[in-house]
Design a protein around this motif. Structure first.
Motif, mmCIF file in Angstrom:
data_model
loop_
_atom_site.group_PDB
_atom_site.id
_atom_site.type_symbol
_atom_site.label_atom_id
_atom_site.label_comp_id
_atom_site.label_asym_id
_atom_site.label_seq_id
_atom_site.Cartn_x
_atom_site.Cartn_y
_atom_site.Cartn_z
ATOM 1 N N LYS A 162 35.914 38.081 31.102
ATOM 2 C CA LYS A 162 36.612 36.800 31.097
ATOM 3 C C LYS A 162 37.790 36.870 30.146
ATOM 4 O O LYS A 162 37.738 37.526 29.113
ATOM 5 C CB LYS A 162 35.661 35.676 30.652
ATOM 6 N N VAL A 164 40.264 34.139 28.041
ATOM 7 C CA VAL A 164 40.293 32.735 27.666
ATOM 8 C C VAL A 164 41.301 32.517 26.545
ATOM 9 O O VAL A 164 41.351 33.286 25.581
ATOM 10 C CB VAL A 164 38.884 32.236 27.254
ATOM 11 N N GLU A 173 33.061 32.220 22.070
ATOM 12 C CA GLU A 173 34.155 33.060 22.555
ATOM 13 C C GLU A 173 35.169 33.331 21.447
ATOM 14 O O GLU A 173 35.726 34.428 21.348
ATOM 15 C CB GLU A 173 34.823 32.394 23.753
ATOM 16 N N ASN A 202 44.165 23.251 32.309
ATOM 17 C CA ASN A 202 43.823 23.767 30.982
ATOM 18 C C ASN A 202 44.449 22.870 29.919
ATOM 19 O O ASN A 202 45.150 21.903 30.239
ATOM 20 C CB ASN A 202 44.311 25.219 30.824
ATOM 21 N N THR A 210 47.098 35.145 32.114
ATOM 22 C CA THR A 210 45.766 35.720 31.881
ATOM 23 C C THR A 210 44.753 35.311 32.945
ATOM 24 O O THR A 210 43.755 36.007 33.159
ATOM 25 C CB THR A 210 45.244 35.292 30.501
ATOM 26 N N ASP A 211 44.997 34.182 33.621
ATOM 27 C CA ASP A 211 44.040 33.706 34.626
ATOM 28 C C ASP A 211 43.954 34.613 35.838
ATOM 29 O O ASP A 211 43.011 34.501 36.629
ATOM 30 C CB ASP A 211 44.390 32.279 35.059
ATOM 31 N N ASN A 214 40.687 36.280 35.690
ATOM 32 C CA ASN A 214 39.559 35.458 36.119
ATOM 33 C C ASN A 214 39.537 35.299 37.638
ATOM 34 O O ASN A 214 38.470 35.289 38.257
ATOM 35 C CB ASN A 214 39.618 34.099 35.425
ATOM 36 N N ASN A 217 38.259 38.611 39.006
ATOM 37 C CA ASN A 217 36.811 38.715 38.782
ATOM 38 C C ASN A 217 36.025 37.863 39.775
ATOM 39 O O ASN A 217 34.996 38.283 40.313
ATOM 40 C CB ASN A 217 36.463 38.295 37.350
ATOM 41 N N ALA A 218 36.534 36.650 40.007
ATOM 42 C CA ALA A 218 35.853 35.735 40.937
ATOM 43 C C ALA A 218 35.821 36.303 42.348
ATOM 44 O O ALA A 218 34.904 35.994 43.135
ATOM 45 C CB ALA A 218 36.539 34.375 40.924
ATOM 46 N N CYS A 223 38.306 44.309 36.521
ATOM 47 C CA CYS A 223 39.446 44.257 35.609
ATOM 48 C C CYS A 223 39.056 45.003 34.338
ATOM 49 O O CYS A 223 37.895 44.974 33.930
ATOM 50 C CB CYS A 223 39.828 42.824 35.282
#
Length: 460
Positions: A162, A164, A173, A202, A210-211, A214, A217-218, A223
């Protein structure tokens, strides 16, 4: 820094996307932030010089304000894409889509105010991008002494679980010490498809680059993170204080490199280099010496204290200073010497020639073995144009002489002290150009007596 075994596709063409759209308000400057210099070179060009070692096929600089300044500095070496308004880093990278239309190679995403990323670090990111597990995105991570407000990289091994931002991170985190530098490597075929899925739900209401991790990954993709062993190389420069700190770090490394390569710095902390300074072996540099851009110094040279050199060439065996200034176009040939309070500009001092004191040599050619006496100047400018002075081999120029260009002094000629020479002097000739001395016996005594009497009477 280690990477997995790379596949043959690691030789894919490379594109750079450099983000430089920030307003740089903390600089409080009319100059674009990324054009502020470190070691005499704009920080953006430091970054591009490092990346040039990877031979990028395309370069895109994403700009906001100050586009004209960037275009002038880049000189056509990169395409400029405009981000207006600024809606976050993800939105900024999207502005490069047109410039990268049809590009199917690798994309490195860099930041113009993070100028000292090493080429080997960039290469490590690309190598990881082409490892056997084929990550969709590779992130450059670092571990600072204080994580502060940096975004976090939550990873298992080198696989990113992740990404964040600090403002959106939980306490658990935020306890993670692996931080996001913002630099990424992505395959060109994936980049904009990932960015199209990024939202702005956000704390900042922005589209975070950076998203894309994510999002990938989803979708079940891998990554990865590559961690630099030098946090300083990913330090951003956002204020004048940070600019000064970056300059200090750069200078310290350059001083150490100079000494490792065989130069002696008497007081290293007082010597300041430019980004392109070249020093030979067995060069001695005394205290408080400044190298501006474009200086090349050969072996066995001594540069005495309090000298300033810029745009010049110094050949072997030369002695410079103390308190000398070498300006652009100066060339000091082997075993020549310039001493205290001598300035040389666009001039050549031949082998073994010397100008030891209080001299200005501008737009001149000085022959081998010539001696330039104290207080000599070449009068090279008439208010409109520059003219050249040529001084022959072994010529002797007496102290306090003015050589009024254009003029030629022959080999072995002598110019008597105090002369103002406006016509050529032949080889072996003596030239004496002085007004006739006038002697008035007793005149000074009478003058002093008269002035003392007036002063006593209160008269002027």
């Amino acid at each position: 820094m280690t990477t997995q075994t790379q596949s043959p596709s690691a030789t894919a063409p490379l594109a750079l996307v450099i983000l430089a759209a920030g307003k740089g308000t903390r600089m409080k400057s009319d100059l674009h932030k990324v054009l502020h210099p470190v070691a005499g070179r704009p920080m953006l060009l430091h970054l591009m010089a490092s990346a040039a070692q990877l031979a990028p096929a395309r370069q895109v600089v994403v700009a906001g304000h100050g586009r004209d300044q960037l275009e002038k500095a880049l000189g056509g070496s990169a395409t400029i894409a405009v981000q207006e308004p600024q809606l976050g880093t993800g939105h900024a990278v999207q502005q490069a889509q047109g410039a990268l239309d049809g590009f199917a190679g690798d994309v490195l995403i860099l930041y113009g105010d993070v100028p000292f990323v090493r080429a080997q670090t960039m290469q490590a990111m690309l190598d990881r991008l082409h490892a056997a597990d084929a990550p969709a995105v590779v992130v450059l991570g670092f571990r600072p002494d204080d994580a502060l407000q940096y975004g976090r990289v939550i990873a298992e091994g080198d696989r990113v679980v992740k990404m964040v931002e600090h403002k959106d991170a939980s306490e658990a985190e935020r306890a993670c010490t692996l931080c996001n530098s913002g630099l990424m490597a992505v395959k060109g075929g994936d980049l904009f498809a990932l960015l199209a899925q990024v939202g702005n739900d956000n704390a900042q209401g922005e589209y975070y680059l950076t998203d894309i991790v994510n999002v990938a990954n989803a979708a079940g993709k891998t990554c990865a993170v590559v961690v630099t062993d030098d946090p300083d190389e990913v330090a951003g420069i956002n204020s004048r204080a940070e600019l000064a700190q970056a300059e200090g770090r750069w200078q310290q490394r350059r001083r150490l490199a100079a000494m490792a390569d065989g130069a002696s710095l008497v007081a290293p902390e007082t010597v300041w280099f430019s980004h392109d300074t070249v020093l030979g072996r067995d060069v001695t540099v005394e205290q408080n010496v400044v190298f501006g851009p474009g200086v090349t110094v050969a072996d066995n040279v001594v540069i005495h204290a309090f000298c300033h050199l810029e745009g010049c060439t110094v050949e072997s065996g030369v002695s410079v200073g103390p308190f000398a200034r070498l300006r652009p176009g100066a060339t000091l040939e082997q075993n020549s010497r310039v001493g205290n309070f001598v300035e040389v500009k666009n001039a050549r001092l031949g082998a073994g020639a010397k100008a030891n004191h209080l001299t200005y040599l501008g737009d001149a050619d000085v022959g081998a073995g010539a001696n330039i006496g104290a207080g000599t100047i070449t009068c090279n400018y008439d208010g409109y144009f520059k003219y050249r002075t040529v001084i022959g081999e072994r010529a002797f120029i007496g102290s306090n002489s003015a050589l009024i260009a254009p003029v030629r002094i022959g080999a072995d000629a002598i110019v008597a002290a105090g002369s103002a020479v406006s016509r050529d002097v032949s080889d072996g000739e003596l030239r004496l150009v002085r007004a006739e001395q006038l002697v008035k016996p007793g005149w000074a005594d009478r003058f002093h007596d008269a002035m003392k009497k007036k002063k006593a009477e209160g008269k002027k």
